[in-house]
Design a protein around this motif. Structure first.
Motif, PDB file in Angstrom:
ATOM      1  N   TYR A  30     -89.314 -63.872  93.896  1.00 38.19           N
ATOM      2  CA  TYR A  30     -88.443 -64.637  92.998  1.00 38.19           C
ATOM      3  C   TYR A  30     -87.044 -64.545  93.571  1.00 38.19           C
ATOM      4  CZ  TYR A  30     -85.856 -66.166  88.910  1.00 38.19           C
ATOM      5  OH  TYR A  30     -85.017 -66.853  88.060  1.00 38.19           O
ATOM      6  N   ARG A  31     -86.393 -65.692  93.721  1.00 39.92           N
ATOM      7  CA  ARG A  31     -85.033 -65.719  94.257  1.00 39.92           C
ATOM      8  C   ARG A  31     -84.091 -66.309  93.214  1.00 39.92           C
ATOM      9  NH1 ARG A  31     -87.666 -68.237  98.848  1.00 39.92           N
ATOM     10  NH2 ARG A  31     -86.552 -70.126  98.286  1.00 39.92           N
ATOM     11  N   THR A  32     -82.974 -65.629  92.994  1.00 40.17           N
ATOM     12  CA  THR A  32     -82.040 -66.112  91.983  1.00 40.17           C
ATOM     13  C   THR A  32     -81.370 -67.414  92.400  1.00 40.17           C
ATOM     14  OG1 THR A  32     -80.273 -64.692  92.833  1.00 40.17           O
ATOM     15  CG2 THR A  32     -81.598 -63.820  91.018  1.00 40.17           C
ATOM     16  N   ASP A  33     -81.436 -67.769  93.704  1.00 38.72           N
ATOM     17  CA  ASP A  33     -80.868 -69.056  94.107  1.00 38.72           C
ATOM     18  C   ASP A  33     -81.876 -70.199  93.932  1.00 38.72           C
ATOM     19  OD1 ASP A  33     -82.485 -68.197  96.189  1.00 38.72           O
ATOM     20  OD2 ASP A  33     -81.176 -68.961  97.762  1.00 38.72           O
ATOM     21  N   ASP A  34     -83.086 -69.874  93.461  1.00 35.07           N
ATOM     22  CA  ASP A  34     -84.123 -70.860  93.141  1.00 35.07           C
ATOM     23  C   ASP A  34     -84.731 -70.410  91.811  1.00 35.07           C
ATOM     24  OD1 ASP A  34     -85.973 -72.887  93.246  1.00 35.07           O
ATOM     25  OD2 ASP A  34     -87.154 -72.021  94.882  1.00 35.07           O
ATOM     26  N   PRO A  35     -83.912 -70.409  90.748  1.00 31.35           N
ATOM     27  CA  PRO A  35     -84.230 -69.638  89.545  1.00 31.35           C
ATOM     28  C   PRO A  35     -85.400 -70.147  88.702  1.00 31.35           C
ATOM     29  CG  PRO A  35     -82.274 -70.952  89.171  1.00 31.35           C
ATOM     30  CD  PRO A  35     -82.632 -71.109  90.624  1.00 31.35           C
ATOM     31  N   PHE A  36     -85.815 -71.382  88.905  1.00 23.41           N
ATOM     32  CA  PHE A  36     -86.913 -71.905  88.101  1.00 23.41           C
ATOM     33  C   PHE A  36     -88.279 -71.618  88.715  1.00 23.41           C
ATOM     34  CE2 PHE A  36     -83.378 -74.605  86.684  1.00 23.41           C
ATOM     35  CZ  PHE A  36     -83.519 -74.507  85.312  1.00 23.41           C
ATOM     36  N   ALA A  37     -88.308 -71.177  89.973  1.00 23.39           N
ATOM     37  CA  ALA A  37     -89.571 -71.088  90.714  1.00 23.39           C
ATOM     38  C   ALA A  37     -89.976 -69.654  91.023  1.00 23.39           C
ATOM     39  CB  ALA A  37     -89.442 -71.860  92.031  1.00 23.39           C
ATOM     40  N   VAL A  38     -91.282 -69.462  91.162  1.00 23.89           N
ATOM     41  CA  VAL A  38     -91.832 -68.242  91.740  1.00 23.89           C
ATOM     42  C   VAL A  38     -92.606 -68.657  92.988  1.00 23.89           C
ATOM     43  CG1 VAL A  38     -91.952 -66.932  89.601  1.00 23.89           C
ATOM     44  CG2 VAL A  38     -93.910 -68.298  90.287  1.00 23.89           C
ATOM     45  N   HIS A  39     -92.636 -67.758  93.951  1.00 18.99           N
ATOM     46  CA  HIS A  39     -93.317 -68.033  95.217  1.00 18.99           C
ATOM     47  C   HIS A  39     -94.365 -66.953  95.416  1.00 18.99           C
ATOM     48  CE1 HIS A  39     -89.945 -70.736  96.105  1.00 18.99           C
ATOM     49  NE2 HIS A  39     -89.209 -69.787  95.569  1.00 18.99           N
ATOM     50  N   ILE A  40     -95.551 -67.358  95.771  1.00 19.26           N
ATOM     51  CA  ILE A  40     -96.599 -66.389  96.067  1.00 19.26           C
ATOM     52  C   ILE A  40     -97.143 -66.701  97.455  1.00 19.26           C
ATOM     53  CG2 ILE A  40     -98.362 -67.714  94.826  1.00 19.26           C
ATOM     54  CD1 ILE A  40     -99.505 -64.914  94.011  1.00 19.26           C
ATOM     55  N   PHE A  54     -94.455 -72.445  92.244  1.00 17.76           N
ATOM     56  CA  PHE A  54     -94.607 -73.122  90.964  1.00 17.76           C
ATOM     57  C   PHE A  54     -93.621 -72.545  89.963  1.00 17.76           C
ATOM     58  CE2 PHE A  54     -97.988 -69.997  91.551  1.00 17.76           C
ATOM     59  CZ  PHE A  54     -97.853 -69.175  90.445  1.00 17.76           C
ATOM     60  N   ALA A  55     -93.569 -73.124  88.794  1.00 12.95           N
ATOM     61  CA  ALA A  55     -92.568 -72.756  87.798  1.00 12.95           C
ATOM     62  C   ALA A  55     -92.770 -71.327  87.303  1.00 12.95           C
ATOM     63  CB  ALA A  55     -92.628 -73.724  86.619  1.00 12.95           C
ATOM     64  N   ARG A  56     -91.677 -70.568  87.253  1.00 15.00           N
ATOM     65  CA  ARG A  56     -91.737 -69.210  86.705  1.00 15.00           C
ATOM     66  C   ARG A  56     -92.251 -69.247  85.276  1.00 15.00           C
ATOM     67  NH1 ARG A  56     -86.673 -65.116  85.527  1.00 15.00           N
ATOM     68  NH2 ARG A  56     -85.980 -66.879  84.285  1.00 15.00           N
ATOM     69  N   GLU A  57     -91.808 -70.258  84.526  1.00 13.34           N
ATOM     70  CA  GLU A  57     -92.211 -70.381  83.121  1.00 13.34           C
ATOM     71  C   GLU A  57     -93.739 -70.473  82.983  1.00 13.34           C
ATOM     72  OE1 GLU A  57     -91.199 -73.336  79.368  1.00 13.34           O
ATOM     73  OE2 GLU A  57     -90.067 -73.538  81.229  1.00 13.34           O
ATOM     74  N   LEU A  58     -94.380 -71.121  83.939  1.00 14.86           N
ATOM     75  CA  LEU A  58     -95.836 -71.244  83.919  1.00 14.86           C
ATOM     76  C   LEU A  58     -96.494 -69.871  84.036  1.00 14.86           C
ATOM     77  CD1 LEU A  58     -98.206 -73.331  83.952  1.00 14.86           C
ATOM     78  CD2 LEU A  58     -98.027 -73.302  86.431  1.00 14.86           C
ATOM     79  N   LEU A  59     -95.980 -69.033  84.924  1.00 11.00           N
ATOM     80  CA  LEU A  59     -96.537 -67.694  85.094  1.00 11.00           C
ATOM     81  C   LEU A  59     -96.253 -66.828  83.867  1.00 11.00           C
ATOM     82  CD1 LEU A  59     -98.112 -65.843  86.957  1.00 11.00           C
ATOM     83  CD2 LEU A  59     -95.968 -65.226  88.083  1.00 11.00           C
ATOM     84  N   ILE A  60     -95.053 -66.950  83.314  1.00  7.31           N
ATOM     85  CA  ILE A  60     -94.708 -66.194  82.103  1.00  7.31           C
ATOM     86  C   ILE A  60     -95.675 -66.559  80.970  1.00  7.31           C
ATOM     87  CG2 ILE A  60     -92.970 -65.884  80.283  1.00  7.31           C
ATOM     88  CD1 ILE A  60     -90.841 -66.357  82.549  1.00  7.31           C
ATOM     89  N   ASP A  61     -95.865 -67.870  80.751  1.00  6.61           N
ATOM     90  CA  ASP A  61     -96.773 -68.310  79.692  1.00  6.61           C
ATOM     91  C   ASP A  61     -98.205 -67.884  79.979  1.00  6.61           C
ATOM     92  OD1 ASP A  61     -94.647 -69.455  78.395  1.00  6.61           O
ATOM     93  OD2 ASP A  61     -95.160 -71.519  78.907  1.00  6.61           O
TER      94      ASP A  61
END
Length: 143
Positions: A30-40, A54-61
């Motif tokens: 997770y990069r704070t300069d790309d705050p909406f996304a997570v990378h795997i 994909f969206a961090r929100e998706l992983l959180i949900d």
């Protein structure tokens, strides 16, 4: 604004059949300069790691309830008494079903949320500052 990276190495299970899964080393980023996304990134024994974003929100949900549609679907379940997060990925190259430890994913997500709380992502992008600067520059040039 300084950018921060939150990384976590972990092992996912690639589900080949209901009875068979193989471990796959992966890295959550997770990069704070790309705050909406997570990378795997998956390291699957090839020369080139496979990366998904994909969206961090998706992983959180997805830690709490089934969510997503299309290329990325995420849902919580139990496997052999352990809490896991299932991630189903669909691409032209094929489909993959992965299982990750819920506590590991949740702990990593909490670190990202401490860095950038939900709802503050757009502040990290500096769009307002960039837009104000752009507008000021364009107005100066008129006349």
């Amino acid at each position: 604004m300084e950018h921060t990276v939150v990384e976590r190495e972990l092992e996912l299970d690639l589900v080949l059949s209901p009875e068979r899964a193989i471990p796959v080393p992966a890295r959550l980023v997770y990069r704070t300069d790309d705050p909406f996304a997570v990378h795997i990134t998956f390291h699957i024994g090839s020369d080139y790691p496979v990366c998904w974003t994909f969206a961090r929100e998706l992983l959180i949900d997805g830690v709490f309830r089934p969510c997503g549609h299309g290329d990325v679907r995420i849902w919580p379940t139990k496997v052999a008494g352990s809490s896991v997060v299932c991630v189903a990925l669909t691409s032209p190259e094929g489909d993959a079903l992965l299982e990750a430890s819920s506590p590991v994913v949740s702990a990593w997500l909490e670190r990202t949320l401490a860095m950038v709380p939900p709802g503050t992502e757009s502040e990290r992008l500096g769009l307002d500052d960039a837009l104000a600067e752009l507008l000021a520059t364009s107005q100066d040039g008129e006349g």
